[in-house]
Every structure is written in structure tokens, then in C-alpha cells.
Design a protein around this motif. Structure first.
Motif, short mmCIF file in Angstrom:
data_model
loop_
_atom_site.label_atom_id
_atom_site.label_comp_id
_atom_site.label_asym_id
_atom_site.label_seq_id
_atom_site.Cartn_x
_atom_site.Cartn_y
_atom_site.Cartn_z
N LEU A 278 9.87 -0.91 10.39
CA LEU A 278 9.51 0.06 9.25
C LEU A 278 9.30 1.36 9.74
O LEU A 278 8.61 1.70 10.67
N GLY A 279 9.70 2.12 8.58
CA GLY A 279 9.42 3.56 8.66
C GLY A 279 8.02 3.94 8.16
O GLY A 279 7.56 3.19 7.24
N THR A 280 7.22 5.09 8.25
CA THR A 280 6.26 5.74 7.62
C THR A 280 6.42 6.74 6.45
O THR A 280 7.26 7.36 6.83
N ASP B 158 0.95 -1.16 -0.04
CA ASP B 158 0.04 -0.01 0.13
C ASP B 158 0.88 1.31 0.05
O ASP B 158 0.10 2.37 0.13
N GLY B 159 2.26 0.98 0.04
CA GLY B 159 3.26 2.28 -0.04
C GLY B 159 3.24 3.15 1.33
O GLY B 159 3.97 4.24 1.25
N THR B 160 2.46 2.86 2.45
CA THR B 160 2.53 3.66 3.45
C THR B 160 3.74 3.31 4.53
O THR B 160 3.99 4.24 5.34
N ARG B 161 4.45 2.13 4.24
CA ARG B 161 5.59 1.79 5.30
C ARG B 161 6.97 1.52 4.40
O ARG B 161 6.49 0.85 3.42
N TYR B 162 8.01 1.50 4.78
CA TYR B 162 9.17 1.29 4.07
C TYR B 162 10.19 0.88 5.03
O TYR B 162 10.18 1.06 6.05
N ARG B 163 11.11 0.28 4.37
CA ARG B 163 12.36 -0.30 5.06
C ARG B 163 13.64 0.02 4.02
O ARG B 163 13.62 -0.19 2.94
N ARG B 164 14.60 0.83 4.58
CA ARG B 164 15.66 1.38 3.91
C ARG B 164 17.16 0.56 4.28
O ARG B 164 17.27 0.18 5.56
#
Length: 93
Positions: free
Chosen positions: A64-66, A33-39
Motif C-alpha cells: 500500500l502507498g500513502t 480512512d483514505g490514508t493508504r491506497y493500492r493502484r
């Protein structure tokens, strides 16, 4: 409690090379859904460094970041959905 940790599958949505550091690759994985990410940052140690990058990884939700920007959310959602449609999670990209 280790049993209460939620894991989330995130898909590769962006791969860039750092402008600040030589031999540093930045991988961004996001939820569908594109709302959270991991770098993830990966330093290449030599020209023969062949660590694979998979289409998806599973991470603890607490890592996870937002994503706050709606345009970036839409971009990540589009790319994560495309990756999930075209690849198996363990496929090397």
C-alpha cells in the motif's frame, strides 16, 4: 516471516482510463480512512476481455502507498465508506 504479513481490505474508489496508453484501465483501491491506497493497472487485450473488478480486494499492507494530500484522503475515505456500505467485498462492480 510469512505469518507476520498483515493484510488489509481496500475498497474501489476510482476507475480511470489512461490517457497515455490505449486499453489501460487504472483501478485505485483505498482503506476506509483514505490514508493508504493500492493502484492496479489492467490492460484490456481485446473487446471481449471480461475480467471482473470487485468492490474490494485484500492486499499485503506492504503493497500500500500513502495518500499525502488531505483532500484526496477525504475523497478516498468517502468513496471507500460508500462502497463498503453498498457492496459486499466480492461483488462485481
Amino acid at each position: 516471516m510469512a505469518d507476520d504479513i498483515e493484510t488489509v481490505r481496500v475498497w474501489l474508489v476510482e476507475r480511470t482510463y489512461s490517457d497515455d496508453e490505449q486499453n489501460l484501465i487504472i483501478l485505485i483501491y483505498a482503506t476506509p480512512d483514505g490514508t493508504r491506497y493500492r493502484r492496479k493497472e489492467r490492460a484490456l487485450t481485446s473487446s471481449t476481455d471480461t475480467r471482473s473488478t470487485t468492490a474490494a480486494v485484500t492486499v499485503d499492507s506492504s503493497n500500500l502507498g500513502t495518500v499525502g494530500d488531505p483532500a484526496v484522503q477525504a475523497q478516498y475515505a468517502t468513496e471507500a465508506t460508500r462502497m463498503a456500505t453498498e457492496y459486499e467485498p466480492t461483488d462485481t462492480i
